[in-house]
Scaffold this motif. Sequence first.
Motif, PDB file in Angstrom:
ATOM      1  N   PRO A  23      61.890-107.976  76.686  1.00  0.00           N
ATOM      2  CA  PRO A  23      60.440-107.724  76.761  1.00  0.00           C
ATOM      3  C   PRO A  23      59.763-108.188  75.482  1.00  0.00           C
ATOM      4  O   PRO A  23      60.329-108.089  74.387  1.00  0.00           O
ATOM      5  N   PRO A  24      58.532-108.741  75.573  1.00  0.00           N
ATOM      6  CA  PRO A  24      57.851-109.265  74.383  1.00  0.00           C
ATOM      7  C   PRO A  24      57.526-108.192  73.358  1.00  0.00           C
ATOM      8  O   PRO A  24      57.361-108.487  72.175  1.00  0.00           O
ATOM      9  N   LYS A  25      57.433-106.933  73.817  1.00  0.00           N
ATOM     10  CA  LYS A  25      57.130-105.838  72.909  1.00  0.00           C
ATOM     11  C   LYS A  25      57.996-104.638  73.269  1.00  0.00           C
ATOM     12  O   LYS A  25      58.268-104.397  74.446  1.00  0.00           O
ATOM     13  N   ILE A  26      58.460-103.920  72.246  1.00  0.00           N
ATOM     14  CA  ILE A  26      59.320-102.747  72.467  1.00  0.00           C
ATOM     15  C   ILE A  26      58.681-101.572  71.765  1.00  0.00           C
ATOM     16  O   ILE A  26      59.054-101.197  70.659  1.00  0.00           O
ATOM     17  N   ALA A  27      57.660-101.003  72.412  1.00  0.00           N
ATOM     18  CA  ALA A  27      56.903 -99.911  71.805  1.00  0.00           C
ATOM     19  C   ALA A  27      56.905 -98.654  72.649  1.00  0.00           C
ATOM     20  O   ALA A  27      56.465 -97.601  72.197  1.00  0.00           O
ATOM     21  N   THR A  28      57.409 -98.748  73.885  1.00  0.00           N
ATOM     22  CA  THR A  28      57.435 -97.592  74.775  1.00  0.00           C
ATOM     23  C   THR A  28      58.865 -97.337  75.244  1.00  0.00           C
ATOM     24  O   THR A  28      59.742 -98.209  75.129  1.00  0.00           O
ATOM     25  N   GLU A  29      59.077 -96.167  75.814  1.00  0.00           N
ATOM     26  CA  GLU A  29      60.414 -95.832  76.310  1.00  0.00           C
ATOM     27  C   GLU A  29      60.826 -96.773  77.439  1.00  0.00           C
ATOM     28  O   GLU A  29      61.986 -97.181  77.531  1.00  0.00           O
ATOM     29  N   GLN A  30      59.886 -97.150  78.302  1.00  0.00           N
ATOM     30  CA  GLN A  30      60.197 -98.039  79.409  1.00  0.00           C
ATOM     31  C   GLN A  30      60.579 -99.424  78.901  1.00  0.00           C
ATOM     32  O   GLN A  30      61.527-100.048  79.409  1.00  0.00           O
ATOM     33  N   GLN A  31      59.844 -99.944  77.904  1.00  0.00           N
ATOM     34  CA  GLN A  31      60.182-101.237  77.338  1.00  0.00           C
ATOM     35  C   GLN A  31      61.551-101.188  76.660  1.00  0.00           C
ATOM     36  O   GLN A  31      62.337-102.144  76.736  1.00  0.00           O
ATOM     37  N   SER A  32      61.843-100.082  76.001  1.00  0.00           N
ATOM     38  CA  SER A  32      63.145 -99.908  75.368  1.00  0.00           C
ATOM     39  C   SER A  32      64.250 -99.888  76.411  1.00  0.00           C
ATOM     40  O   SER A  32      65.322-100.489  76.224  1.00  0.00           O
ATOM     41  N   LEU A  33      64.012 -99.210  77.529  1.00  0.00           N
ATOM     42  CA  LEU A  33      64.997 -99.142  78.602  1.00  0.00           C
ATOM     43  C   LEU A  33      65.282-100.530  79.164  1.00  0.00           C
ATOM     44  O   LEU A  33      66.441-100.888  79.417  1.00  0.00           O
ATOM     45  N   VAL A  34      64.244-101.323  79.356  1.00  0.00           N
ATOM     46  CA  VAL A  34      64.413-102.689  79.845  1.00  0.00           C
ATOM     47  C   VAL A  34      65.297-103.487  78.885  1.00  0.00           C
ATOM     48  O   VAL A  34      66.215-104.205  79.296  1.00  0.00           O
ATOM     49  N   LEU A  35      65.044-103.346  77.591  1.00  0.00           N
ATOM     50  CA  LEU A  35      65.823-104.066  76.582  1.00  0.00           C
ATOM     51  C   LEU A  35      67.294-103.670  76.648  1.00  0.00           C
ATOM     52  O   LEU A  35      68.185-104.524  76.676  1.00  0.00           O
ATOM     53  N   VAL A  36      67.558-102.360  76.675  1.00  0.00           N
ATOM     54  CA  VAL A  36      68.940-101.874  76.667  1.00  0.00           C
ATOM     55  C   VAL A  36      69.674-102.307  77.930  1.00  0.00           C
ATOM     56  O   VAL A  36      70.837-102.731  77.884  1.00  0.00           O
ATOM     57  N   LYS A  37      69.009-102.236  79.084  1.00  0.00           N
ATOM     58  CA  LYS A  37      69.632-102.653  80.341  1.00  0.00           C
ATOM     59  C   LYS A  37      69.970-104.146  80.303  1.00  0.00           C
ATOM     60  O   LYS A  37      71.058-104.558  80.737  1.00  0.00           O
ATOM     61  N   ARG A  38      69.068-104.946  79.757  1.00  0.00           N
ATOM     62  CA  ARG A  38      69.336-106.383  79.702  1.00  0.00           C
ATOM     63  C   ARG A  38      70.425-106.706  78.687  1.00  0.00           C
ATOM     64  O   ARG A  38      71.233-107.621  78.905  1.00  0.00           O
ATOM     65  N   LEU A  39      70.459-105.975  77.586  1.00  0.00           N
ATOM     66  CA  LEU A  39      71.537-106.175  76.616  1.00  0.00           C
ATOM     67  C   LEU A  39      72.889-105.881  77.254  1.00  0.00           C
ATOM     68  O   LEU A  39      73.869-106.608  77.036  1.00  0.00           O
TER      69      LEU A  39
END
Length: 274
Positions: A23-39
């Motif tokens: 995600p282009p920005k990691i400032a919310t819990e949902q954006q963080s979740l997307v990052l971790v799932k993709r990692l």
Amino acid sequence: MATAQRSHTGKKQKPAKESLLFPPKIATEQQSLVLVKRLLAVSVSCITYLRGLFPESSYGTRYLDDLCLKILREDKSCLGSLQIVKWIQGCFDALEKSYLQMAVLAIYTNPKEPQRVTELYQFKFKYTKDGPQMDILSVGGSPQMRVSSDEVKKGSILLIRKLYLLLQHLGPLPNDVTLTMKLFYYNDVTPDDYQPPGFKEDSSPESLLFDGDPVNLKVGSIATGFHLLKVRVTTESKRMRELGNSLVQENGPTEISHQGLDCVEEEEGCNTRV
């Protein structure tokens, strides 16, 4: 599953348009979740591809800076890759509910002895509310520093790079291997009857035994302020080539118990399901 070591450099031919992995920005819990799932998905895909576990048709292509990544997809001609995709989706379900403490991808050679592994990969998760922090390959402790979304993304890219570097320097696996994945949960929040898609209760949650002389390798960790992900690898010492000392930890015991798998660092309990 027959295996053949991949020797790809991971370099890409410059495409017309870069594929967006994080995600282009990691400032919310949902954006963080997307990052971790993709990692997690990218890491498992890298492992299966560079260890030569599935055919080329089981992967799609994504780009990350100068890395050409192969990402698992649902390949109906390869039942093994379909199963891995189901496991990843099951991990996603447990992550969304904040239940998942650790996912262990284990490789073994004897179908009659799935507890005797020859290589394994640990993905440990924590759920935090402390603000953006990052800890990449810390040595002698766990120093953390506050970072921006861009720094978290840079750290995520570094994590993938280090995993790629490690996998490209490991010797080949035996010719015939089988994969399994075990999930560990935070008991205080996970319902006793919870089963994510693709998993079932482990009927024999005995300790894993390492077949050979294990070497424990720390790939790194990333923290977003909402999630913490740590990646560790254990492999046979004879597969090691020239790797930096910073990646190598002391040899672990022959028997790798739950705690040996870094399952419990604090007081949280965990269940096992496969």
